[in-house]
Design a protein around this motif. Structure first.
Motif, PDB file in Angstrom:
ATOM      1  N   GLY A 123       0.795  -1.222   0.000  1.00  0.00           N
ATOM      2  CA  GLY A 123       0.000   0.000   0.000  1.00  0.00           C
ATOM      3  C   GLY A 123       0.827   1.272   0.000  1.00  0.00           C
ATOM      4  O   GLY A 123       0.294   2.359  -0.180  1.00  0.00           O
ATOM      5  N   ARG A 124       2.132   1.164   0.212  1.00  0.00           N
ATOM      6  CA  ARG A 124       3.006   2.345   0.259  1.00  0.00           C
ATOM      7  C   ARG A 124       3.901   2.454  -0.973  1.00  0.00           C
ATOM      8  O   ARG A 124       4.788   3.298  -1.042  1.00  0.00           O
ATOM      9  N   GLU A 125       3.680   1.602  -1.973  1.00  0.00           N
ATOM     10  CA  GLU A 125       4.535   1.583  -3.158  1.00  0.00           C
ATOM     11  C   GLU A 125       4.554   2.929  -3.888  1.00  0.00           C
ATOM     12  O   GLU A 125       5.620   3.400  -4.285  1.00  0.00           O
ATOM     13  N   ALA A 126       3.398   3.544  -4.060  1.00  0.00           N
ATOM     14  CA  ALA A 126       3.342   4.834  -4.767  1.00  0.00           C
ATOM     15  C   ALA A 126       4.126   5.904  -4.009  1.00  0.00           C
ATOM     16  O   ALA A 126       4.821   6.721  -4.631  1.00  0.00           O
ATOM     17  N   ASP A 127       4.047   5.906  -2.671  1.00  0.00           N
ATOM     18  CA  ASP A 127       4.814   6.868  -1.869  1.00  0.00           C
ATOM     19  C   ASP A 127       6.314   6.652  -2.063  1.00  0.00           C
ATOM     20  O   ASP A 127       7.075   7.601  -2.200  1.00  0.00           O
ATOM     21  N   PHE A 128       6.723   5.387  -2.031  1.00  0.00           N
ATOM     22  CA  PHE A 128       8.130   5.051  -2.204  1.00  0.00           C
ATOM     23  C   PHE A 128       8.633   5.498  -3.570  1.00  0.00           C
ATOM     24  O   PHE A 128       9.678   6.133  -3.690  1.00  0.00           O
ATOM     25  N   GLU A 129       7.871   5.191  -4.617  1.00  0.00           N
ATOM     26  CA  GLU A 129       8.272   5.571  -5.970  1.00  0.00           C
ATOM     27  C   GLU A 129       8.343   7.088  -6.115  1.00  0.00           C
ATOM     28  O   GLU A 129       9.279   7.614  -6.728  1.00  0.00           O
ATOM     29  N   ALA A 130       7.399   7.805  -5.539  1.00  0.00           N
ATOM     30  CA  ALA A 130       7.411   9.269  -5.607  1.00  0.00           C
ATOM     31  C   ALA A 130       8.620   9.838  -4.882  1.00  0.00           C
ATOM     32  O   ALA A 130       9.245  10.800  -5.342  1.00  0.00           O
ATOM     33  N   GLN A 131       8.959   9.242  -3.747  1.00  0.00           N
ATOM     34  CA  GLN A 131      10.128   9.693  -2.996  1.00  0.00           C
ATOM     35  C   GLN A 131      11.384   9.576  -3.849  1.00  0.00           C
ATOM     36  O   GLN A 131      12.207  10.487  -3.883  1.00  0.00           O
ATOM     37  N   TRP A 132      11.544   8.472  -4.531  1.00  0.00           N
ATOM     38  CA  TRP A 132      12.722   8.284  -5.390  1.00  0.00           C
ATOM     39  C   TRP A 132      12.680   9.192  -6.609  1.00  0.00           C
ATOM     40  O   TRP A 132      13.696   9.747  -7.014  1.00  0.00           O
ATOM     41  N   ARG A 133      11.509   9.365  -7.189  1.00  0.00           N
ATOM     42  CA  ARG A 133      11.383  10.201  -8.374  1.00  0.00           C
ATOM     43  C   ARG A 133      11.711  11.659  -8.061  1.00  0.00           C
ATOM     44  O   ARG A 133      12.281  12.369  -8.885  1.00  0.00           O
ATOM     45  N   ASN A 134      11.374  12.116  -6.861  1.00  0.00           N
ATOM     46  CA  ASN A 134      11.530  13.522  -6.485  1.00  0.00           C
ATOM     47  C   ASN A 134      12.776  13.820  -5.664  1.00  0.00           C
ATOM     48  O   ASN A 134      12.962  14.946  -5.226  1.00  0.00           O
ATOM     49  N   ARG A 135      13.628  12.822  -5.447  1.00  0.00           N
ATOM     50  CA  ARG A 135      14.806  13.024  -4.609  1.00  0.00           C
ATOM     51  C   ARG A 135      15.835  13.913  -5.322  1.00  0.00           C
ATOM     52  O   ARG A 135      15.851  13.993  -6.544  1.00  0.00           O
ATOM     53  N   GLN A 136      16.657  14.549  -4.532  1.00  0.00           N
ATOM     54  CA  GLN A 136      17.769  15.313  -5.084  1.00  0.00           C
ATOM     55  C   GLN A 136      18.942  14.362  -5.258  1.00  0.00           C
ATOM     56  O   GLN A 136      19.346  13.671  -4.326  1.00  0.00           O
ATOM     57  N   SER A 137      19.479  14.307  -6.468  1.00  0.00           N
ATOM     58  CA  SER A 137      20.607  13.425  -6.743  1.00  0.00           C
ATOM     59  C   SER A 137      21.906  14.211  -6.673  1.00  0.00           C
ATOM     60  O   SER A 137      21.976  15.357  -7.099  1.00  0.00           O
ATOM     61  N   TYR A 138      22.924  13.566  -6.142  1.00  0.00           N
ATOM     62  CA  TYR A 138      24.250  14.172  -6.061  1.00  0.00           C
ATOM     63  C   TYR A 138      25.224  13.425  -6.974  1.00  0.00           C
ATOM     64  O   TYR A 138      26.421  13.501  -6.795  1.00  0.00           O
ATOM     65  N   LEU A 139      24.696  12.706  -7.964  1.00  0.00           N
ATOM     66  CA  LEU A 139      25.546  11.863  -8.803  1.00  0.00           C
ATOM     67  C   LEU A 139      25.945  12.498 -10.131  1.00  0.00           C
ATOM     68  O   LEU A 139      27.004  12.168 -10.669  1.00  0.00           O
ATOM     69  N   GLN A 140      25.116  13.366 -10.677  1.00  0.00           N
ATOM     70  CA  GLN A 140      25.442  13.960 -11.972  1.00  0.00           C
ATOM     71  C   GLN A 140      26.761  14.715 -11.890  1.00  0.00           C
ATOM     72  O   GLN A 140      26.996  15.476 -10.972  1.00  0.00           O
ATOM     73  N   GLY A 141      27.637  14.453 -12.841  1.00  0.00           N
ATOM     74  CA  GLY A 141      28.929  15.120 -12.876  1.00  0.00           C
ATOM     75  C   GLY A 141      30.000  14.454 -12.038  1.00  0.00           C
ATOM     76  O   GLY A 141      31.147  14.891 -12.043  1.00  0.00           O
ATOM     77  N   VAL A 142      29.648  13.411 -11.285  1.00  0.00           N
ATOM     78  CA  VAL A 142      30.648  12.697 -10.490  1.00  0.00           C
ATOM     79  C   VAL A 142      31.495  11.851 -11.446  1.00  0.00           C
ATOM     80  O   VAL A 142      30.941  11.078 -12.232  1.00  0.00           O
ATOM     81  N   PRO A 143      32.812  11.988 -11.412  1.00  0.00           N
ATOM     82  CA  PRO A 143      33.659  11.220 -12.316  1.00  0.00           C
ATOM     83  C   PRO A 143      33.420   9.712 -12.183  1.00  0.00           C
ATOM     84  O   PRO A 143      33.401   9.165 -11.081  1.00  0.00           O
ATOM     85  N   GLY A 144      33.182   9.072 -13.317  1.00  0.00           N
ATOM     86  CA  GLY A 144      32.992   7.632 -13.349  1.00  0.00           C
ATOM     87  C   GLY A 144      31.551   7.179 -13.215  1.00  0.00           C
ATOM     88  O   GLY A 144      31.240   6.015 -13.470  1.00  0.00           O
ATOM     89  N   PHE A 145      30.636   8.094 -12.815  1.00  0.00           N
ATOM     90  CA  PHE A 145      29.228   7.726 -12.714  1.00  0.00           C
ATOM     91  C   PHE A 145      28.639   7.597 -14.106  1.00  0.00           C
ATOM     92  O   PHE A 145      28.836   8.444 -14.964  1.00  0.00           O
ATOM     93  N   ILE A 146      27.879   6.501 -14.330  1.00  0.00           N
ATOM     94  CA  ILE A 146      27.263   6.274 -15.635  1.00  0.00           C
ATOM     95  C   ILE A 146      25.744   6.377 -15.568  1.00  0.00           C
ATOM     96  O   ILE A 146      25.137   7.105 -16.349  1.00  0.00           O
TER      97      ILE A 146
END
Length: 95
Positions: free
Chosen positions: A13-36
């Protein structure tokens, strides 16, 4: 190539909340050397999810874990986890 993975079991019953949390999170990975790439995958079982990041190699991943970007991501986790603690049971693994 190196893949780092996290497995999550989301409460029914919490799947939509979980997916929204991941979709709306702030990522710190863009521009990190070696991240694909980052992906969140939904498993066939009820509430099963796996996230993974793909890296050029293990050295790039390990360098990121020692970086300010990694520390910034971790500093947000307690609040995020507190908000979602009742929705997710998780564990981590590296492949």
């Amino acid at each position: 190539m190196f893949i780092a993975m996290n497995a999550f079991r989301v409460v029914k019953g919490r799947e939509a909340d979980f997916e929204a949390q991941w979709r709306n999170r702030q990522s710190y990975l863009q521009g990190v050397p070696g991240f694909i790439q980052f992906a969140l995958l939904k498993g066939e079982g009820e509430g099963e999810y796996i996230s993974h990041t793909i890296w050029r190699d293990r050295e790039a991943f390990e360098a990121w874990t020692r970086s300010p970007a990694f520390a910034a991501g971790l500093s947000r986790r307690p609040a995020r986890r507190a908000a979602a603690a009742h929705a997710v049971r998780g564990g981590a693994s590296r492949a």
